[in-house]
Scaffold this active site. Structure first.
Site, PDB file in Angstrom:
ATOM      1  N   LYS A  98      27.810  52.496  38.456  1.00  0.00           N
ATOM      2  CA  LYS A  98      28.213  51.271  37.732  1.00  0.00           C
ATOM      3  C   LYS A  98      29.473  51.467  36.890  1.00  0.00           C
ATOM      4  CE  LYS A  98      24.652  52.664  34.606  1.00  0.00           C
ATOM      5  NZ  LYS A  98      23.956  53.619  35.399  1.00  0.00           N
ATOM      6  N   ASP A 126      25.579  51.085  29.068  1.00  0.00           N
ATOM      7  CA  ASP A 126      25.047  50.981  30.431  1.00  0.00           C
ATOM      8  C   ASP A 126      24.915  49.499  30.831  1.00  0.00           C
ATOM      9  OD1 ASP A 126      23.229  52.275  32.705  1.00  0.00           O
ATOM     10  OD2 ASP A 126      22.081  50.617  31.863  1.00  0.00           O
ATOM     11  N   LYS A 175      26.882  46.832  33.676  1.00  0.00           N
ATOM     12  CA  LYS A 175      26.108  46.004  34.607  1.00  0.00           C
ATOM     13  C   LYS A 175      26.455  44.519  34.442  1.00  0.00           C
ATOM     14  CE  LYS A 175      22.349  49.386  34.808  1.00  0.00           C
ATOM     15  NZ  LYS A 175      21.107  49.845  34.168  1.00  0.00           N
TER      16      LYS A 175
HETATM   17  N1  HSE Z   1      19.628  54.375  32.701  1.00  0.00           N
HETATM   18  C1  HSE Z   1      19.400  53.140  33.366  1.00  0.00           C
HETATM   19  C2  HSE Z   1      18.212  52.416  32.766  1.00  0.00           C
HETATM   20  C3  HSE Z   1      19.152  53.279  34.829  1.00  0.00           C
HETATM   21  O1  HSE Z   1      17.518  52.965  31.922  1.00  0.00           O
HETATM   22  O2  HSE Z   1      17.975  51.304  33.154  1.00  0.00           O
HETATM   23  C4  HSE Z   1      20.383  53.449  35.636  1.00  0.00           C
HETATM   24  O3  HSE Z   1      21.212  52.322  35.547  1.00  0.00           O
END
Ligand code: HSE
Length: 431
Positions: A106, A202, A206
């Site tokens: 990502k 993260d 996304k």
């Molecule tokens: N680390 C991410 C999560 C998963 O905990 O959703 C990979 O995108």
């Protein structure tokens, strides 16, 4: 009948699961796609590592950057991660050399996706990344293909399993943030360095990818609001619960006045909303489109099985040839949307002031709120025996810049205010 030769780069949990499933499901994939698959190369750091499965020496490659030049490879599957370094070199070299490219990366797509999709089109190859968002939920393909008839106005969801697990543990067991994080690590849900998850970074990658696909926009990957969950304490969760809310970390993107309002932050959401009841490592995404209306997609957002499922669906799409545009439209058709100025955002706000319990503290808070024209809807002071006390407030609808102004003024008074926590309330949206 064509056989597709596949190179897998990275044999961690996910790479290995993809490898095993490709071998195990050859016949199934052939029946469903009409094409044969052959894992012709695998590449990872250490050949000798015990992986519980034997990898034939003849398919082993030490250096991934040798792969793009190998003639008979059709698809390169990258499962190493990172927006730069080897992953970046590999993707550019692979596409330039006419290889289809499938990845779960990502960071790479959120940072270089626009450039890469142009390059992929120019070289007549596919660049696919279903596994980069929401693990096993086929959200990207659902939006690009299943919802192709729709004009999408709004997308949001729980896009990080680690943080959702931590928030769920805190709420269900009354654990502290530190205890819940420790448990998440012990269960293998949180990485040793969980910074990307906890900070919201993260989810930021996304939602950048999803908003580009939903709105046909160039990727907006910086200068938008990204907040994580490290500030949240059990008493925030319990107070929210008392007044009918749950706290969830959300990635949100919508079109407002022809601008994209995109952000990542924890939010108080009504406890009876479906998405408020998505617990543990599960992810869920709500998409609102015209003419379909509201749809919700739920499933495992991480883990080797769900991620491998998405990776293999991309491989199948490459073979069938039904997914030519990485972001669901020709790169030339992508628009340049501006980001909505989030200081103009309006919502209710939850504020918690950890204060030295002295006469007049409450009146200082209320007078600064009043001066900024912010009206209080709920107020609670946590009974405390110590000299410190928590004052929790839910405001009526107010503008982000006014709330930020209040926080700035009050946090200067270090003698009275030890900590100020602000969490946005999201209860206006019918979504
Ligand atoms: N680390 C991410 C999560 C998963 O905990 O959703 C990979 O995108």
């Amino acid at each position: 009948m064509k056989t597709y030769n596949i190179a897998i780069v990275g044999l961690g949990n996910i790479g290995l699961e993809v490898y095993k499933n490709l071998l195990k499901n050859k016949k199934n994939i052939l029946d469903k796609t009409g094409f044969k698959i052959n894992v012709s190369h695998v590449c990872a750091k250490n050949f000798k590592k015990n992986r519980g499965v034997s990898i034939p020496k003849k398919i082993w490659m030490a250096n991934p950057l040798d792969l793009p030049k190998i003639k008979n490879i059709d698809i390169i599957v990258e499962l190493i991660g990172g927006s730069d370094g080897i992953a970046k070199k590999l993707v550019f070299a692979s596409i330039k050399n006419g290889k289809h490219y499938v990845t779960a990366n990502k960071e790479l797509i959120a940072k270089h996706g626009d450039k890469l999709s142009i390059l992929a089109e120019k070289n007549s190859v596919n660049l696919l990344f279903e596994a980069s968002v929401a693990g096993g939920i086929p959200i990207i393909r659902s939006i690009k293909q299943g919802l192709v008839a729709n004009k999408i106005k709004h997308i949001y969801g729980i896009l990080n399993g680690t943080t959702n697990f931590i928030l769920t543990e805190m709420e269900k067991k009354g654990s502290t943030f530190a205890e819940a994080l420790k448990y998440a690590k012990a269960k293998g849900y949180a990485e040793r360095n969980p910074f990307a998850d906890l900070s919201g970074n993260d989810v930021a990658c996304k939602i950048s990818i999803l908003s580009s696909i939903c709105f046909g926009s160039k990727i907006l990957n910086k200068d938008f609001l990204v907040e994580g969950i490290s500030n949240i304490e059990i008493l925030d969760i319990l107070f929210a619960k008392k007044i009918g809310y749950r706290i969830k970390l959300l990635g949100i993107a919508e079109i407002v006045n022809n601008q994209i309002k995109q952000r990542v932050h924890p939010a108080l959401i009504p406890a009876d909303l479906d998405i408020a009841n998505i617990n543990g490592v599960t992810n869920a995404v709500v998409v609102d489109g015209e003419p379909i209306g509201r749809t919700i997609y739920e499933g495992a957002g991480a883990g080797k099985g769900p991620t491998a499922s998405s990776v293999i669906s991309d491989i199948a799409s490459v073979m069938v040839g039904n997914d030519d545009f990485s972001f669901g439209l020709s790169p030339a058709a992508k628009k340049n949307y501006k980001l909505f100025n989030f200081r103009q955002h309006v919502s209710k706000y939850y504020l918690r002031f950890l204060v030295h319990d002295k006469p007049g503290v409450l009146s200082i808070i209320t007078s600064v709120l009043a001066k900024n024209k912010i009206s209080i809807q709920n107020l609670l002071q946590d009974p405390s025996e110590s000299s410190l006390s928590n004052v929790m407030i839910i405001t009526h609808r107010a503008m982000e810049k006014s709330i930020q102004g209040v926080i700035k003024i009050l946090s200067k008074n270090k003698k009275l205010f030890k900590k100020i926590v602000m969490i946005r309330v999201r209860d206006e949206s019918k979504l």
